[in-house]
Enzyme design. Structure first.
Site, PDB file in Angstrom:
ATOM      1  CD  GLU A 158     -11.824  13.432   3.789  1.00 35.24           C
ATOM      2  OE1 GLU A 158     -13.014  13.066   3.890  1.00 35.24           O
ATOM      3  OE2 GLU A 158     -11.402  14.141   2.868  1.00 35.24           O
ATOM      4  CB  THR A 159     -12.034   7.418   8.407  1.00 33.54           C
ATOM      5  OG1 THR A 159     -10.959   6.583   7.953  1.00 33.54           O
ATOM      6  CG2 THR A 159     -12.914   7.830   7.233  1.00 33.54           C
ATOM      7  CG  PHE A 200      -2.107   0.873   1.101  1.00 36.02           C
ATOM      8  CD1 PHE A 200      -3.241   0.436   0.433  1.00 36.02           C
ATOM      9  CD2 PHE A 200      -2.088   2.150   1.622  1.00 36.02           C
ATOM     10  CE1 PHE A 200      -4.348   1.263   0.302  1.00 36.02           C
ATOM     11  CE2 PHE A 200      -3.182   2.984   1.490  1.00 36.02           C
ATOM     12  CZ  PHE A 200      -4.318   2.545   0.829  1.00 36.02           C
ATOM     13  CG  ASN A 231       7.778  -0.063  13.289  1.00 35.57           C
ATOM     14  OD1 ASN A 231       7.510   0.208  12.126  1.00 35.57           O
ATOM     15  ND2 ASN A 231       6.863  -0.126  14.237  1.00 35.57           N
ATOM     16  CG  LEU A 272      -3.871  -3.199   9.746  1.00 37.00           C
ATOM     17  CD1 LEU A 272      -5.386  -3.178   9.560  1.00 37.00           C
ATOM     18  CD2 LEU A 272      -3.517  -3.111  11.226  1.00 37.00           C
ATOM     19  CD  GLU A 273      -2.828  -6.805   5.528  1.00 38.17           C
ATOM     20  OE1 GLU A 273      -3.979  -6.777   6.011  1.00 38.17           O
ATOM     21  OE2 GLU A 273      -2.287  -5.808   5.001  1.00 38.17           O
ATOM     22  CB  ILE A 291      -0.857   8.851   4.007  1.00 34.48           C
ATOM     23  CG1 ILE A 291       0.545   8.538   3.453  1.00 34.48           C
ATOM     24  CG2 ILE A 291      -1.185  10.339   3.855  1.00 34.48           C
ATOM     25  CD1 ILE A 291       0.691   8.750   1.958  1.00 34.48           C
ATOM     26  CG  HIS A 304      -8.515   2.670   8.113  1.00 34.65           C
ATOM     27  ND1 HIS A 304      -8.940   1.428   8.519  1.00 34.65           N
ATOM     28  CD2 HIS A 304      -7.562   2.447   7.176  1.00 34.65           C
ATOM     29  CE1 HIS A 304      -8.281   0.494   7.862  1.00 34.65           C
ATOM     30  NE2 HIS A 304      -7.431   1.085   7.037  1.00 34.65           N
TER      31      HIS A 304
END
Length: 160
Positions: free
Chosen positions: A95-96, A32, A123, A67-68, A92, A98
């Site tokens: 707007e939520t 991503f 990390n 997350l993976e 990045i 998440h």
């Protein structure tokens, strides 16, 4: 006391020379925001080579997103084939909520894998407000991840 020629600086601190020869490093990269994570990986791989880590001792895999990353790190750590692992990703803010969820859970997962398996994990999952901040950081953070991984292996060897 070491002379200045055998020291390096990380995060503004002088540390002993980083020796990456014969180290086995596993890298998990999120796809991503691929343009950013590819650049992060490139900087990391170049720095690992400069530190003496052989390309044949690096295993580099990719996962869909941040997350993976922890579960792939866990699979690598369980194999006990690696001296250190590196997590590469870029989250990045949107707007939520998440952003917070992905940032917090991926970070906690990386830490848990490191502690559960007593394996150093650098990390380098960037958590930024916007794409400009990410581009401003990818090269430095990629290099830093390589240095942190090698430094922590060297430290763990000294402490054991």
């Amino acid at each position: 006391m070491q002379d200045a020629d055998t020291q390096t600086t990380i995060f503004g601190n002088t540390v002993a020379e980083l020796v990456g020869e014969n180290l086995r490093i596993g890298i998990v990269q999120a796809r991503f925001n691929a343009a950013l994570t590819d650049r992060l990986a490139q900087a990391c791989l170049v720095e690992l080579e400069l530190l003496g880590v052989s390309a044949k001792h690096i295993e580099h895999v990719s996962v869909p997103g941040a997350l993976e990353i922890p579960i792939a790190l866990q699979a690598m750590a369980r194999r006990k084939d690696f001296d250190a692992l590196i997590a590469l990703g870029c989250i990045i803010r949107g707007e939520t909520y998440h952003f917070e969820l992905v940032s917090n859970e991926s970070g906690a997962g990386v830490t848990r894998v490191s502690l559960d398996h007593a394996t150093p994990i650098a990390n380098a999952i960037l958590t930024v407000e916007n794409e400009d901040q990410a581009w401003a950081r990818v090269d430095d953070k990629g290099r830093d991840a390589a240095r942190v991984a090698v430094e922590m292996v060297n430290l763990m060897e000294e402490l054991s």
